[in-house]
Each structure stands twice: as C-alpha cells, then as structure tokens.
Design an enzyme around this catalytic site. Structure first.
Site, PDB file in Angstrom:
ATOM      1  N   GLU A  21     -11.632   1.931 -18.490  1.00 33.04           N
ATOM      2  CA  GLU A  21     -12.504   2.961 -17.936  1.00 33.04           C
ATOM      3  C   GLU A  21     -12.607   4.196 -18.819  1.00 33.04           C
ATOM      4  O   GLU A  21     -13.691   4.734 -19.020  1.00 33.04           O
ATOM      5  CB  GLU A  21     -11.997   3.405 -16.559  1.00 33.04           C
ATOM      6  CG  GLU A  21     -12.297   2.456 -15.422  1.00 33.04           C
ATOM      7  CD  GLU A  21     -11.782   3.000 -14.109  1.00 33.04           C
ATOM      8  OE1 GLU A  21     -12.559   3.037 -13.146  1.00 33.04           O
ATOM      9  OE2 GLU A  21     -10.601   3.398 -14.033  1.00 33.04           O
ATOM     10  N   ASN A  81       6.944  22.791   1.195  1.00 33.46           N
ATOM     11  CA  ASN A  81       6.112  21.613   0.976  1.00 33.46           C
ATOM     12  C   ASN A  81       7.022  20.483   0.534  1.00 33.46           C
ATOM     13  O   ASN A  81       7.913  20.696  -0.298  1.00 33.46           O
ATOM     14  CB  ASN A  81       5.079  21.850  -0.134  1.00 33.46           C
ATOM     15  CG  ASN A  81       3.977  22.792   0.291  1.00 33.46           C
ATOM     16  OD1 ASN A  81       3.861  23.146   1.453  1.00 33.46           O
ATOM     17  ND2 ASN A  81       3.162  23.204  -0.665  1.00 33.46           N
ATOM     18  N   GLY A  82       6.791  19.275   1.031  1.00 33.18           N
ATOM     19  CA  GLY A  82       7.592  18.137   0.605  1.00 33.18           C
ATOM     20  C   GLY A  82       8.384  17.552   1.753  1.00 33.18           C
ATOM     21  O   GLY A  82       8.158  17.848   2.928  1.00 33.18           O
ATOM     22  N   CYS A 135      -0.110  20.622   2.057  1.00 30.47           N
ATOM     23  CA  CYS A 135       0.336  21.948   2.470  1.00 30.47           C
ATOM     24  C   CYS A 135      -0.017  23.022   1.445  1.00 30.47           C
ATOM     25  O   CYS A 135       0.060  22.811   0.240  1.00 30.47           O
ATOM     26  CB  CYS A 135       1.837  21.938   2.690  1.00 30.47           C
ATOM     27  SG  CYS A 135       2.393  20.694   3.855  1.00 30.47           S
ATOM     28  N   TRP A 174       0.458  19.973   6.684  1.00 30.15           N
ATOM     29  CA  TRP A 174       0.268  18.621   7.187  1.00 30.15           C
ATOM     30  C   TRP A 174       1.615  18.204   7.758  1.00 30.15           C
ATOM     31  O   TRP A 174       2.631  18.237   7.070  1.00 30.15           O
ATOM     32  CB  TRP A 174      -0.084  17.656   6.060  1.00 30.15           C
ATOM     33  CG  TRP A 174      -1.522  17.430   5.770  1.00 30.15           C
ATOM     34  CD1 TRP A 174      -2.136  17.589   4.557  1.00 30.15           C
ATOM     35  CD2 TRP A 174      -2.544  16.950   6.648  1.00 30.15           C
ATOM     36  NE1 TRP A 174      -3.457  17.262   4.647  1.00 30.15           N
ATOM     37  CE2 TRP A 174      -3.736  16.865   5.918  1.00 30.15           C
ATOM     38  CE3 TRP A 174      -2.558  16.594   8.008  1.00 30.15           C
ATOM     39  CZ2 TRP A 174      -4.932  16.433   6.478  1.00 30.15           C
ATOM     40  CZ3 TRP A 174      -3.754  16.173   8.565  1.00 30.15           C
ATOM     41  CH2 TRP A 174      -4.919  16.087   7.806  1.00 30.15           C
ATOM     42  N   LYS A 193      -7.747   0.975 -15.925  1.00 31.99           N
ATOM     43  CA  LYS A 193      -7.673   2.382 -16.329  1.00 31.99           C
ATOM     44  C   LYS A 193      -7.908   2.524 -17.833  1.00 31.99           C
ATOM     45  O   LYS A 193      -8.603   3.434 -18.282  1.00 31.99           O
ATOM     46  CB  LYS A 193      -6.315   2.984 -15.949  1.00 31.99           C
ATOM     47  CG  LYS A 193      -6.201   3.354 -14.499  1.00 31.99           C
ATOM     48  CD  LYS A 193      -7.107   4.524 -14.157  1.00 31.99           C
ATOM     49  CE  LYS A 193      -7.416   4.585 -12.674  1.00 31.99           C
ATOM     50  NZ  LYS A 193      -8.331   3.545 -12.201  1.00 31.99           N
ATOM     51  N   HIS A 212      -1.369 -20.964 -19.528  1.00 37.24           N
ATOM     52  CA  HIS A 212      -2.528 -21.798 -19.214  1.00 37.24           C
ATOM     53  C   HIS A 212      -3.775 -21.357 -19.972  1.00 37.24           C
ATOM     54  O   HIS A 212      -4.897 -21.633 -19.541  1.00 37.24           O
ATOM     55  CB  HIS A 212      -2.784 -21.796 -17.709  1.00 37.24           C
ATOM     56  CG  HIS A 212      -1.662 -22.380 -16.910  1.00 37.24           C
ATOM     57  ND1 HIS A 212      -1.379 -23.724 -16.891  1.00 37.24           N
ATOM     58  CD2 HIS A 212      -0.725 -21.774 -16.136  1.00 37.24           C
ATOM     59  CE1 HIS A 212      -0.329 -23.942 -16.125  1.00 37.24           C
ATOM     60  NE2 HIS A 212       0.091 -22.776 -15.660  1.00 37.24           N
ATOM     61  N   GLU A 264      -4.860  -3.122 -12.417  1.00 36.65           N
ATOM     62  CA  GLU A 264      -5.203  -1.698 -12.339  1.00 36.65           C
ATOM     63  C   GLU A 264      -4.906  -0.980 -13.652  1.00 36.65           C
ATOM     64  O   GLU A 264      -5.693  -0.137 -14.095  1.00 36.65           O
ATOM     65  CB  GLU A 264      -4.441  -1.041 -11.195  1.00 36.65           C
ATOM     66  CG  GLU A 264      -4.558   0.473 -11.099  1.00 36.65           C
ATOM     67  CD  GLU A 264      -5.985   0.964 -10.888  1.00 36.65           C
ATOM     68  OE1 GLU A 264      -6.203   2.183 -11.057  1.00 36.65           O
ATOM     69  OE2 GLU A 264      -6.882   0.151 -10.570  1.00 36.65           O
ATOM     70  N   ARG A 299      -7.450  21.595   0.918  1.00 31.72           N
ATOM     71  CA  ARG A 299      -6.337  20.655   0.808  1.00 31.72           C
ATOM     72  C   ARG A 299      -6.077  19.914   2.113  1.00 31.72           C
ATOM     73  O   ARG A 299      -5.409  18.890   2.128  1.00 31.72           O
ATOM     74  CB  ARG A 299      -5.072  21.408   0.379  1.00 31.72           C
ATOM     75  CG  ARG A 299      -5.203  22.073  -0.974  1.00 31.72           C
ATOM     76  CD  ARG A 299      -4.245  23.246  -1.112  1.00 31.72           C
ATOM     77  NE  ARG A 299      -2.872  22.826  -1.218  1.00 31.72           N
ATOM     78  CZ  ARG A 299      -2.205  22.731  -2.367  1.00 31.72           C
ATOM     79  NH1 ARG A 299      -2.819  23.000  -3.496  1.00 31.72           N
ATOM     80  NH2 ARG A 299      -0.951  22.376  -2.395  1.00 31.72           N
ATOM     81  N   LYS A 310     -18.533   8.508  -9.830  1.00 35.60           N
ATOM     82  CA  LYS A 310     -17.400   8.601  -8.912  1.00 35.60           C
ATOM     83  C   LYS A 310     -17.624   7.752  -7.674  1.00 35.60           C
ATOM     84  O   LYS A 310     -16.711   7.100  -7.184  1.00 35.60           O
ATOM     85  CB  LYS A 310     -17.171  10.069  -8.526  1.00 35.60           C
ATOM     86  CG  LYS A 310     -15.920  10.290  -7.670  1.00 35.60           C
ATOM     87  CD  LYS A 310     -14.669   9.898  -8.416  1.00 35.60           C
ATOM     88  CE  LYS A 310     -13.415  10.134  -7.589  1.00 35.60           C
ATOM     89  NZ  LYS A 310     -12.219   9.559  -8.235  1.00 35.60           N
TER      90      LYS A 310
END
Length: 613
Positions: A493, A100-101, A2, A74, A490, A509, A486, A27, A608
């Site tokens: 990266e 918004n929200g 929004c 949205w 990060k 192990h 993940e 957006r 990207k």
C-alpha cells in the site's frame, strides 16, 4: 479515548480546562469532570454524559481557582456514571487524580488498600492510584516522592496526573508505557498539561512530549522532567506549527506514524465499558445479543474488504476456538455473488473502518434479504453499517486519517476476542475459570502494545536494510497467518513494493521456487502453538539463500540464530498475539516508505473509504 487537561497559573483554571476538553471531544468519551483548587480546598464537579452536562452542573454549582485538572473518560472499569467519572478524590479530600489507561494490578492493590481500612467510592482502577498516593503521603513523603512510588508500583500502560491541596504550587504527571501521550505546554508564568496538542494550542506553541516512564513536576514557572527512577532528563522543547494539520501530527512525521503509536490507547478505549475485570465478564450492550439467540446461532459469516477482511480471518480463529461457532470469512466484493446459504440462525458480521464501504454494505444487504441477523464492527459512529445492523460494536479508536489502516485493524481484533468470550459465555460452552483467564489477559494488551511500539528505532534499522528491495514474502501459520497477509498489504500500500502473504505450510507447494538471495522472507514466529512449524519454514527459506526476517518473542535464541534480522515482541497470550505481531510490520512498512520518500498518508490510487463497487 480519554482526554486530560491541566492548568497551573494565575488565571481561573475552569474555563481553560473546559475549553481544552472541548477540543478533545473528537476522541469520544462517556463522562467528564474537573477538579479545581478553590482557596485551600479541592472541589470536584463530574457527571456522566457529554461536556454540556458538566457545563450545566457548573452553572448550578460554579467553582473557580487554580491549579486544576480535567478529564473526559471512556469507562474501562465500572459503568459510565457520575460515581466512576474522573477526577477521583482520596479519603482525605486533599489529593485528586485523573488517569488514562488500565492499572493491570488494580485488584491486588485494591485488596491491600482495603485491608488497611481504605473505603472505595467507585468501581474504577483509577481510585487505587489516589489512595496509594495518600498512603505514601501519610508516611511523611512529599507529593512528588509519593507520586513516584505510586507510579512505580502500578503496572500497565498509563498516564496519570496528581494534584494536592497541601502542595498547591505543583501538578505531577507521568507517562507509564504508551497508553497515550502527555503534552506539556510552556506559557509565560503559567503551564499546561494535555493528552493531545489541540487542547492547548490557543495558549502556547512551545511543548514538551513526555516519553515512556518519565514524570514531570509542573509549576507556574518551571517544568522538571525525570525518569521514574529519579534520573534527570533534559527535555527537548518543540515549536508547534500554527498550521492546524501539522499541529495535529504533533511530534510525528506522518498521521500514519501517529496512528500506529495511538494503538495502545485505542486498544484501551475499545475495552471501554465492555470488560468486567472483577467478575471476568464481557458486556457488548449495542450488539443486542441474548442468550437465547446466542444458542440458536449455527454459523457466522464475517464479511469485509482489505485490511478489515484480514482482521476477520483472525476473528474466525477466535470465535471458533473460544465460542465453538463455525465461521466463514467472505470478501465483501464476493459475498453477494457467492449465493451464501443464510437463514434466521446465521449472522453476517461486517467489519469496516468507515462503515460506508460499498462492497461491505452490499454484503449486508444480501444478508438482510436472506433473513440473517446483521452485526457490524465499525469505527465511524452513525455510519450506514451501524444504522442497518441489528447490533454493532464500535471500535472507539477515534479518527484515522492515514489511508493505510493501522489502529482500525488492531481494534477489531480485540472486539472479536471479546465477542468470542461473550458468545461462549451465553452459549454455555466455557467454564468460569477459563472465561476469567481469557478476560484477565485483556488487561495486559495495552501495555504489551506500548512496549512493542517503544522498539520503533530497532524496526527502523531493519527498514534501512530493506528499503531497496523489490519483492518480499510474508509467512505465517495459524492465528498469525492473516497477519502475514496484512503485513504484505501494508508494504504494498505505502511503499509500492511487491509483497505476498502466504500460509507458511503452503510454501513447499509452489512459492518456495521464488526464494533466492534477492527475495527477502519475513516469518511470523512468536511463541504460539505453531512456532515449531515456523522454525521449520525459516530453515527451508534459509537453505535456499533467502534473507530471513522474523517476528519473534523476546529471548528466542533459536530463531535469532537462524535469521538475518529479528523484530522482537514481548511474550503475549497466543490468542491475542496478532494484536502485537502486526505492530512491527506496520512500523517496518512505514519506515521503508518514508525512506523511499513516498506520500505515506495518501498513497497513490487509494482512498480511505471505498464507496463505489
């Protein structure tokens, strides 16, 4: 995602607002509208669809005046139609609101208001806000105080803007949590409100960023900033660079940092138009999924690369747990070489931020060749992964500039949670009570994300302590095991520090041999079904001299006593916990890389979108 634009000053607000909303079109939205004070009357024009439709409407029925507020939406509550579009007028037609929200407690508030005789004209949560403001105005309060009481009553992560025809000299706005930004633009005899800098760049470069739980009273010549409890705030005025790229970053040092903080809004937007909180149901119309086909599905293959693959691993837990459909996660670059067993009762679900990842597209081609149904979860609308799929879910996070993906990781976690609920519902393997409870938990997520991101300074302190490390182990179990992968990715990266993610139970192990005083161990230990097992892993790492960092739920004194550093998160429904547990890991990697003076947004050797095999 929004967009909000507000204007108060001597000029006609309509073209200023429309131009600002145009600059926020990137957006994404499904309806648009504006409210203008024309004389002593509030006039609203709004419609579903793009801004061009609103402009056409204004051509047929023009309005002019000031102040004014505008909005692109949205849909989260109610269908994307003119009735549910913002702004929303109250019953008196003297107060108007945009938001918004998500108002987490809107059902309770709506029931209370309806009991008082309020008639609702839309299906939105936002309408509860304007009726609450009117309720308090009727008790004799000023607009500012009525708005303050309303802001303190609504729950969740929200940005709200309120305007009244009876107090035309001001606009009141507030940021409650981290649903999105509020930028206040300072002009000469005029002032501006926006949800992002591009909307007001042509009018002013002097801006104030509202922080969480702050409200602003904006007039032509003044801006008064207060906390929601009434405490006065002395805001910092920022001079925004004329460089459009620098301006786009706003108050943030890097795009990655900005995109991390956009996740509360991105999660809200990925729910947009898909969640019926009243009836506890999920709608994914672009997936083209019927009950008949849902019952025929024998297996789902999730295929993706890098960060998206780790999101798929979380999706495996969710779909198997909720929908009881077997799921296999296959790395995109391996999929077509593994000769997967596919037929017309299997689904290949591809996850990709760009929708152009070569290995993922090749996996989809293999699925098509063998007769599987193709689904995709993609951020870039119109990309190849959407065009070749039989059905898709758009992430709706908006552009992601930083190479290391952040908001395009958390969005598909929510998408797969919704997919799991929809599959379970269509397959008839979930009862109404359980389904409604799972759907209701989605209301909490934007606020939980926002509250976690508010702790960035605490994470930065830990980053200072770890910035010179050379290696790190990340451990997780169950649904948070992929978050260990993940988190390690990060750190690799963007900081170029060697890091590895492991299932915590696998440490004994072999990898436990690596742990000594030079090997930090980061343990994901939120209050979920695997917490006790993670406590055991922490003890084992501690016994071998490792520096232990934990991601833990607020108030977990046992974990705190056993670790050197804690990255705290609020208590979260366990099936949605990965959306929250990953956030401090993103911030930790970001701050370590920034402290090391590295190019966070464009790390070496990475692109990207990987469009070659």
């Amino acid at each position: 995602m929004c967009g909000i634009v507000g204007y108060i000053g001597p000029h006609d607000a309509t073209p200023i607002i429309l131009n600002g909303l145009k600059r926020l079109e990137y957006r994404g939205y499904d309806s648009a509208g504006l409210a203008i004070l024309n004389g002593d009357q509030l006039e609203v024009r709004k419609d579903a669809g793009k801004l061009s439709q609103l402009i056409d409407l204004l051509g047929k029925s023009p309005i002019s005046g000031a102040p004014g507020i505008g909005h692109t939406r949205w849909a989260t509550h109610g269908a994307p139609n003119a009735r549910n579009a913002h702004p929303h007028l109250g019953q008196t037609k003297r107060v108007v609101v945009v938001q918004n929200g998500i108002v987490e407690n809107f059902l309770e508030l709506k029931d209370e208001l309806m009991a008082e005789g309020v008639e609702f004209q839309s299906e939105t949560d936002t309408e509860t806000i304007v009726h609450l403001v009117e309720h308090y105005l009727a008790t004799g309060l000023s607009l500012v105080e009525a708005a303050r009481k309303t802001f303190n009553q609504i729950q969740g992560a929200n940005v709200v803007v309120v305007m009244s025809a009876d107090e035309p000299d001001k606009i009141v706005t507030a940021r409650i949590g981290n649903a999105g930004g509020v930028v206040l633009g300072l002009g000469d005899g005029e002032n501006f409100i926006a949800s992002d800098i591009p909307a007001i760049m042509e009018h002013t470069r002097n801006v104030i960023f509202l922080e969480s739980r702050q409200m602003a009273v904006v007039t032509c010549n003044t801006m008064t900033i207060e906390m929601l409890d009434g405490a006065q705030v002395k805001p910092q005025v920022h001079a925004v660079s004329w460089d459009p790229i620098a301006a786009e970053k706003g108050e943030y040092r890097h795009f990655m940092q900005k995109e991390i903080h956009e996740q509360a809004r991105a999660v809200t937007d990925t729910l947009a138009g898909r969640v019926d909180f009243v009836n506890g149901r999920i709608r994914l119309p672009d997936l083209n999924l019927t009950a008949e086909f849902a019952r025929q599905i024998e297996k789902i293959y999730i295929t993706a690369c890098g960060t998206a693959a780790y999101a798929g691993m979380v999706g495996k837990y969710l779909i198997e747990k909720i929908a009881r459909v077997p799921v296999e996660v296959v790395i995109g670059s391996e999929f077509r070489y593994s000769d997967p067993i596919l037929n017309d009762r299997t689904v290949v679900l591809a996850i990709s931020q760009s929708g152009e990842t070569a290995d993922t597209l090749a996996a989809m081609e293999e699925g098509r060749r063998k007769g599987a149904t193709l689904w995709s979860i993609v951020n870039a609308i119109g990309s190849q992964a959407i065009r070749v799929a039989d059905g898709f879910i758009s992430m709706q996070t908006g552009p992601e500039i930083g190479v290391a993906s952040t908001k395009a990781f958390t969005a598909p976690l929510v998408d797969q949670y919704m997919l799991a609920i929809l599959l379970a519902d269509l397959r008839g393997v979930i009862d109404d009570r359980t389904r409604k409870a799972l759907v209701a938990d989605l209301r909490l997520i934007p606020d939980l994300v926002g509250r976690t991101l508010e702790r960035e300074e605490e994470v930065a302190v830990v980053a200072h302590a770890l910035k010179d490390i050379r290696d790190c182990l990340y451990l997780g179990r169950g649904i948070n095991m992929p978050i260990a992968y993940e988190g390690a990715l990060k750190l690799k990266e963007i900081s170029y520090i060697h890091a590895e993610g492991y299932p915590a139970g696998e440490m004994k192990h072999g990898p436990i041999a690596l742990i000594d005083e030079h090997m930090p161990v980061l343990c994901l230990a939120p209050k979920d079904p695997w917490r006790e097992k993670m406590v055991s892993q922490i003890q084992q790492a501690r016994a071998r001299g490792g520096v232990v960092i934990a991601v833990a739920t607020d108030g977990d004194e046992l974990v705190e006593a056993m670790t050197d550093h804690v990255l705290w998160i609020p208590e979260t429904p366990w099936m949605l916990s990965p959306v929250v547990t990953v956030l401090p890991l993103q911030l930790l990697a970001y701050h370590i890389a920034a402290l090391r003076g590295l190019d966070v947004d464009q790390p070496r050797n990475l692109a990207k979108s990987v469009t070659v095999e």
